[in-house]
Enzyme design. Structure first.
Site, PDB file in Angstrom:
ATOM      1  CG  ASP A  60      51.873  38.142  45.668  1.00 40.03           C
ATOM      2  OD1 ASP A  60      51.330  38.833  46.359  1.00 40.03           O
ATOM      3  OD2 ASP A  60      51.697  37.232  46.289  1.00 40.03           O
ATOM      4  CB  VAL A  61      51.994  44.207  45.149  1.00 39.36           C
ATOM      5  CG1 VAL A  61      51.719  44.033  44.099  1.00 39.36           C
ATOM      6  CG2 VAL A  61      50.151  43.962  45.899  1.00 39.36           C
ATOM      7  CE1 TYR A  95      40.138  46.314  52.357  1.00 35.93           C
ATOM      8  CE2 TYR A  95      38.627  48.129  53.032  1.00 35.93           C
ATOM      9  CZ  TYR A  95      39.074  47.623  52.096  1.00 35.93           C
ATOM     10  OH  TYR A  95      38.432  48.286  50.926  1.00 35.93           O
ATOM     11  CE  LYS A 107      42.131  48.873  51.482  1.00 40.00           C
ATOM     12  NZ  LYS A 107      43.248  49.237  49.913  1.00 40.00           N
TER      13      LYS A 107
HETATM   14  P1  NAD Z   1      38.898  44.405  43.096  1.00 35.31           P
HETATM   15  O1  NAD Z   1      38.739  43.255  43.805  1.00 35.31           O
HETATM   16  O2  NAD Z   1      38.395  44.602  41.064  1.00 35.31           O
HETATM   17  O3  NAD Z   1      40.653  45.241  42.804  1.00 35.31           O
HETATM   18  C1  NAD Z   1      41.596  43.859  43.277  1.00 35.31           C
HETATM   19  C2  NAD Z   1      43.037  44.438  42.634  1.00 35.31           C
HETATM   20  O4  NAD Z   1      43.821  43.044  43.375  1.00 35.31           O
HETATM   21  C3  NAD Z   1      42.373  42.537  41.873  1.00 35.31           C
HETATM   22  O5  NAD Z   1      43.006  43.256  40.435  1.00 35.31           O
HETATM   23  C4  NAD Z   1      42.972  41.501  42.005  1.00 35.31           C
HETATM   24  O6  NAD Z   1      44.044  41.118  41.109  1.00 35.31           O
HETATM   25  C5  NAD Z   1      43.866  42.446  42.867  1.00 35.31           C
HETATM   26  N1  NAD Z   1      45.269  41.437  43.620  1.00 35.31           N
HETATM   27  C6  NAD Z   1      44.377  40.652  44.149  1.00 35.31           C
HETATM   28  N2  NAD Z   1      46.072  40.424  45.124  1.00 35.31           N
HETATM   29  C7  NAD Z   1      46.963  40.571  44.880  1.00 35.31           C
HETATM   30  C8  NAD Z   1      48.806  40.552  44.691  1.00 35.31           C
HETATM   31  N3  NAD Z   1      48.459  39.206  46.385  1.00 35.31           N
HETATM   32  N4  NAD Z   1      48.892  41.165  43.899  1.00 35.31           N
HETATM   33  C9  NAD Z   1      48.806  41.764  43.153  1.00 35.31           C
HETATM   34  N5  NAD Z   1      47.863  42.448  43.112  1.00 35.31           N
HETATM   35  C10 NAD Z   1      46.466  41.525  43.461  1.00 35.31           C
HETATM   36  O7  NAD Z   1      38.347  44.973  43.489  1.00 35.31           O
HETATM   37  P2  NAD Z   1      38.366  46.949  43.468  1.00 35.31           P
HETATM   38  O8  NAD Z   1      37.300  47.026  44.576  1.00 35.31           O
HETATM   39  O9  NAD Z   1      38.847  48.143  42.083  1.00 35.31           O
HETATM   40  O10 NAD Z   1      40.151  47.185  44.673  1.00 35.31           O
HETATM   41  C11 NAD Z   1      40.756  48.139  44.255  1.00 35.31           C
HETATM   42  C12 NAD Z   1      41.254  48.662  45.927  1.00 35.31           C
HETATM   43  O11 NAD Z   1      40.191  49.487  45.907  1.00 35.31           O
HETATM   44  C13 NAD Z   1      41.506  47.761  46.624  1.00 35.31           C
HETATM   45  O12 NAD Z   1      42.904  47.876  47.833  1.00 35.31           O
HETATM   46  C14 NAD Z   1      40.233  48.129  48.091  1.00 35.31           C
HETATM   47  O13 NAD Z   1      40.493  47.715  49.227  1.00 35.31           O
HETATM   48  C15 NAD Z   1      39.744  49.557  47.035  1.00 35.31           C
HETATM   49  N6  NAD Z   1      39.043  50.019  47.646  1.00 35.31           N
HETATM   50  C16 NAD Z   1      37.367  49.537  46.903  1.00 35.31           C
HETATM   51  C17 NAD Z   1      36.140  49.873  47.347  1.00 35.31           C
HETATM   52  C18 NAD Z   1      35.343  49.891  46.581  1.00 35.31           C
HETATM   53  O14 NAD Z   1      34.301  50.347  47.108  1.00 35.31           O
HETATM   54  N7  NAD Z   1      35.032  48.687  46.040  1.00 35.31           N
HETATM   55  C19 NAD Z   1      36.052  50.642  49.019  1.00 35.31           C
HETATM   56  C20 NAD Z   1      37.998  51.269  49.138  1.00 35.31           C
HETATM   57  C21 NAD Z   1      38.666  50.496  49.052  1.00 35.31           C
END
Ligand code: NAD
Length: 268
Positions: free
Chosen positions: A66-67, A166, A170
């Site tokens: 857990d980060v 959020y 960010k």
């Molecule tokens: P996702 O839900 O597939 O990935 C999020 C990951 O974070 C998951 O693997 C989850 O297990 C992990 N996670 C959650 N809580 C955690 C914790 N306490 N410790 C360690 N890991 C944890 O969604 P994603 O879209 O792949 O998101 C990845 C990143 O990209 C995030 O930071 C998200 O904010 C960012 N992001 C995504 C989008 C999009 O459109 N998908 C857009 C902008 C930013």
């Protein structure tokens, strides 16, 4: 010579069991890096990513953590030491949303997102920077002492109603990134961010998984398509590689133009 762009590099990718983190882990391995694949709750998914990399004769290990917990963060980098002899790249990707209208947002919902998306990024980045300094520069591996790549969002810039926690997280990571970059550049630590737009992953499934939702979303994207995780992963490979050695303190928007105020296409 056609050496892979991350050959000999060792990376820790947080939240790498799904979505963007998974794609980055796979692309890094493809580019020659050894990867610590961090997962949080889904151990099977983390192991599957690692197995996929090993199946292609790459190097990877999956590590639960857990980060937002300092001790778990230490474990991630200890694994990089134990399995690969150190770390050269951090991708601070783990993140989540807990959406609510501002007046209904609970302190718990606020803290959940700030703890993970902002404090988690801080903890990982501080730990890796300490380790880069301890390791010292290895010019045969990389021109930089180390690289930190934050996965932020277009919402580091675009306000987002119903997502105050959020957007605040960010936006905070953006200033964390720029401040770290300014402070650590003279030590040859390169710090940058990737700001994805709308990328098809589990985090935003409701926004793209029906034709009506997808049509509405695409209106916000001048380039006319929803992003794929590979769009982000390929940018991450470049930013982490020596090809981007002079890129310091920058956010690379990988968003099909979403941050270009698309409503103004009609003249404003
Ligand atoms: P996702 O839900 O597939 O990935 C999020 C990951 O974070 C998951 O693997 C989850 O297990 C992990 N996670 C959650 N809580 C955690 C914790 N306490 N410790 C360690 N890991 C944890 O969604 P994603 O879209 O792949 O998101 C990845 C990143 O990209 C995030 O930071 C998200 O904010 C960012 N992001 C995504 C989008 C999009 O459109 N998908 C857009 C902008 C930013």
């Amino acid at each position: 010579m056609n050496q892979k762009s991350l050959a000999g590099q060792r990376a820790v990718v947080t939240g790498a069991s799904s979505g963007i983190g998974k794609a980055i882990a796979l692309a890094f391995a493809e580019a020659g890096a050894a990867v610590v694949v961090n997962h949080h709750s889904d151990a099977e998914a983390g192991k599957a990513v690692t197995a996929e990399i090993l199946g292609k004769e790459g190097r990877a290990v999956s590590v639960r953590g857990d980060v937002s917990k300092p001790r778990d963060v230490q474990k991630l980098f200890d694994a990089a030491d134990a399995h690969f002899g150190g770390v050269d790249i951090l991708v601070a990707n783990a993140g989540a949303q807990a959406d609510a209208p501002f007046l209904e947002m609970t302190l718990e919902g606020w803290r959940k997102v700030i703890d993970l998306d902002l404090t988690g990024a801080f903890l990982c980045a501080q730990e890796v920077a300490k380790r880069f300094r301890r390791q010292g520069l290895e010019p045969n591996r990389s021109r930089a002492l180390g690289k930190v790549l934050f996965v932020t969002s277009v919402h580091q810039r675009i306000p987002w109603a119903g997502h105050a926690n959020y957007a605040a997280a960010k936006g905070g990571v953006r200033m964390l990134m720029e401040t770290m970059a300014q402070e650590l550049a003279d030590q040859k630590i390169r710090v940058n961010a990737i700001a994805p737009g709308a990328i098809k992953t589990p985090i935003n499934k409701a926004a793209w998984d029906t034709p009506a939702a997808a049509r509405k979303l695409v209106k916000l994207i001048p380039y006319g398509r929803i992003g794929e995780v590979e769009d982000v992963a390929q940018s991450a490979v470049w930013l982490a590689s020596d090809a981007a050695d002079y890129v310091v303190g920058t956010t690379l928007f990988v968003d099909g133009g979403m941050s270009l105020y698309p409503d103004f296409r009609e003249g404003g």
